[in-house]
Design a protein around this motif. Sequence first.
Motif, PDB file in Angstrom:
ATOM      1  N   GLU A 173       0.808  -1.213   0.000  1.00  0.00           N
ATOM      2  CA  GLU A 173       0.000   0.000   0.000  1.00  0.00           C
ATOM      3  C   GLU A 173       0.846   1.270   0.000  1.00  0.00           C
ATOM      4  O   GLU A 173       0.410   2.296  -0.510  1.00  0.00           O
ATOM      5  CB  GLU A 173      -0.932   0.006   1.213  1.00  0.00           C
ATOM      6  N   THR A 174       2.018   1.216   0.602  1.00  0.00           N
ATOM      7  CA  THR A 174       2.872   2.409   0.716  1.00  0.00           C
ATOM      8  C   THR A 174       4.278   2.107   0.221  1.00  0.00           C
ATOM      9  O   THR A 174       4.669   0.943   0.077  1.00  0.00           O
ATOM     10  CB  THR A 174       2.962   2.875   2.180  1.00  0.00           C
ATOM     11  N   TRP A 175       5.044   3.170  -0.002  1.00  0.00           N
ATOM     12  CA  TRP A 175       6.439   2.992  -0.395  1.00  0.00           C
ATOM     13  C   TRP A 175       7.237   2.331   0.733  1.00  0.00           C
ATOM     14  O   TRP A 175       8.210   1.619   0.488  1.00  0.00           O
ATOM     15  CB  TRP A 175       7.064   4.324  -0.796  1.00  0.00           C
ATOM     16  N   ARG A 218       4.288  12.778  -4.334  1.00  0.00           N
ATOM     17  CA  ARG A 218       4.376  13.080  -2.900  1.00  0.00           C
ATOM     18  C   ARG A 218       3.736  14.422  -2.542  1.00  0.00           C
ATOM     19  O   ARG A 218       3.548  14.745  -1.382  1.00  0.00           O
ATOM     20  CB  ARG A 218       5.842  13.065  -2.475  1.00  0.00           C
ATOM     21  N   ALA A 303       1.528   4.391  -2.151  1.00  0.00           N
ATOM     22  CA  ALA A 303       1.324   5.760  -1.681  1.00  0.00           C
ATOM     23  C   ALA A 303       2.444   6.154  -0.716  1.00  0.00           C
ATOM     24  O   ALA A 303       3.107   5.303  -0.114  1.00  0.00           O
ATOM     25  CB  ALA A 303      -0.025   5.870  -0.990  1.00  0.00           C
ATOM     26  N   TRP A 304       2.639   7.441  -0.565  1.00  0.00           N
ATOM     27  CA  TRP A 304       3.625   7.903   0.419  1.00  0.00           C
ATOM     28  C   TRP A 304       3.077   7.764   1.839  1.00  0.00           C
ATOM     29  O   TRP A 304       3.830   7.542   2.779  1.00  0.00           O
ATOM     30  CB  TRP A 304       4.021   9.345   0.131  1.00  0.00           C
ATOM     31  N   GLU A 305       1.772   7.883   1.971  1.00  0.00           N
ATOM     32  CA  GLU A 305       1.104   7.642   3.240  1.00  0.00           C
ATOM     33  C   GLU A 305      -0.114   6.764   2.967  1.00  0.00           C
ATOM     34  O   GLU A 305      -0.730   6.879   1.912  1.00  0.00           O
ATOM     35  CB  GLU A 305       0.660   8.954   3.894  1.00  0.00           C
ATOM     36  N   LYS A 306      -0.474   5.917   3.897  1.00  0.00           N
ATOM     37  CA  LYS A 306      -1.598   5.017   3.696  1.00  0.00           C
ATOM     38  C   LYS A 306      -2.857   5.807   3.360  1.00  0.00           C
ATOM     39  O   LYS A 306      -3.213   6.758   4.053  1.00  0.00           O
ATOM     40  CB  LYS A 306      -1.834   4.168   4.951  1.00  0.00           C
ATOM     41  N   ARG A 310      -2.083   7.320  -5.367  1.00  0.00           N
ATOM     42  CA  ARG A 310      -1.463   6.100  -5.876  1.00  0.00           C
ATOM     43  C   ARG A 310      -0.957   6.249  -7.310  1.00  0.00           C
ATOM     44  O   ARG A 310      -0.748   5.251  -7.998  1.00  0.00           O
ATOM     45  CB  ARG A 310      -2.454   4.928  -5.801  1.00  0.00           C
TER      46      ARG A 310
END
Length: 468
Positions: A173-175, A218, A303-306, A310
């Motif tokens: 889900e995130t990087w 981002r 994503a960078w944050e949950k 995307r």
Amino acid sequence: MEFPYGKAPFWILVMAIITGSAMMLSRVFTSAGRPDLVFVVFAPRHYDAYLKLIPEFERKHNVKVQLQQVHQRPLQTRLQSALLADTDVPDMVEIMNPFMGAFMKGPLEDVGFVDLTDRIKAEKLDEKMVGSRFSIWSSRGRIFALPHDVHPVALAYRRDIIEQLGIDVNKIETWEDFVRIAHEKIVKDLDGDGIIDRYALDLSISGTSFFPIVLLQRGGAYFDSQGNLTVDSEITIDTIIWYIHQSRGKTRISFPAGEGQPFYKALSDGIILFNFVPDWRSKVFEIDAKDLKGKMALMPLPAWEKGGRRTSTWGGTGLAITEKSKNKELAWELAKFLYLNKQDFSDRFALLNIIPPLKEAWELPAFQIEDAYYSNQKVGQIYAELAQETPPDYVGAYYEMVDGKTREVLVDGGVYYEKYGNDGLREFVTQKLKQKAAYIRKVMNRNVFMRETELQVTDANASKENAG
């Protein structure tokens, strides 16, 4: 290296080249007798597509349209020269992102292209199309071109190998998830010789093409919507450091696969498993790596944050109408005819996998087809869903300078990291980026034409509308 005959002959030569380019462009546009509209494009496939569509427009309006193809860089330089020399220019041109910025260094009234803002709003195209795509073709709140595409970015990956490794991409889900799984399951020395044989991602050390993708995703940017420089924000600093960690040193997760045959061999051999792939590049993979049919698949960017964005964007084309055109309204009608043509959308997607910015087009049958190359995924629907959240990308008049200086910091920071590690890395990157930004602001402030528009070149962190 100095010009051997002195400065005066050098500048005479420069002026001769500029004047010659302008005259050449002028002759091209007038040699066959002036038609009602002259339209110049740079992409061969656009030329071929429009060549089929334009006869219908000519019959409908009882006019003659001359379509020409010129490579993008000569098109840009010749058009700039012709505008400066006040010679004949085409009525309409297609321009590649980020070259629009080269025309934005003066007052808005001197841009050289028709301000389309009111036309776009009157016909609600800003609502019917993906709103973020107008950012590329805007300066100081005014729109000077109609967007041709969206170019949302996904990750294309080796589905066959990823499944063998027991990786469920739906759980990425995130990087942070991506990097962790890369270290746990992907980056490996497979034959025990001490050399890593498999990497997670293709990243160039210099950040060419790839760094702007992750920065925009981002929420960072080189400029804001008013042209203020925002490159030295905390988001840019954080992203540079992240990029360095993934592309340099012993714990990197990426491999610089390059382009052309070296890249496709690395992809086919399983040296890299994930790649940044905008819509147009997904078709390039199908053409240049035919042996991977059924072994590839697409997924949204982590994503960078949950719960965050995307996707990102890479590239773009826009259609501009020149101020010198004597048939501006006819040119606007042709622009809409070509860019809002549903049949062309279907043909374009079948040929190039390009997602149009007109949202209603995504419901066409062409975008619902399963693609055997990508393991029978509905590629059109995947990119259409991502298209809705593509970030804005304000190019600014000095985009190429800012991009070059930012990547200098990325390279210098990478060298520092390989020598000293994380100790002092953030301070080093911050200092270097601030120095580059100060230089760019100095150059921007020398532009009296931009100052006349009351453009305020402010510090990124003090700007009311910074990239974050």
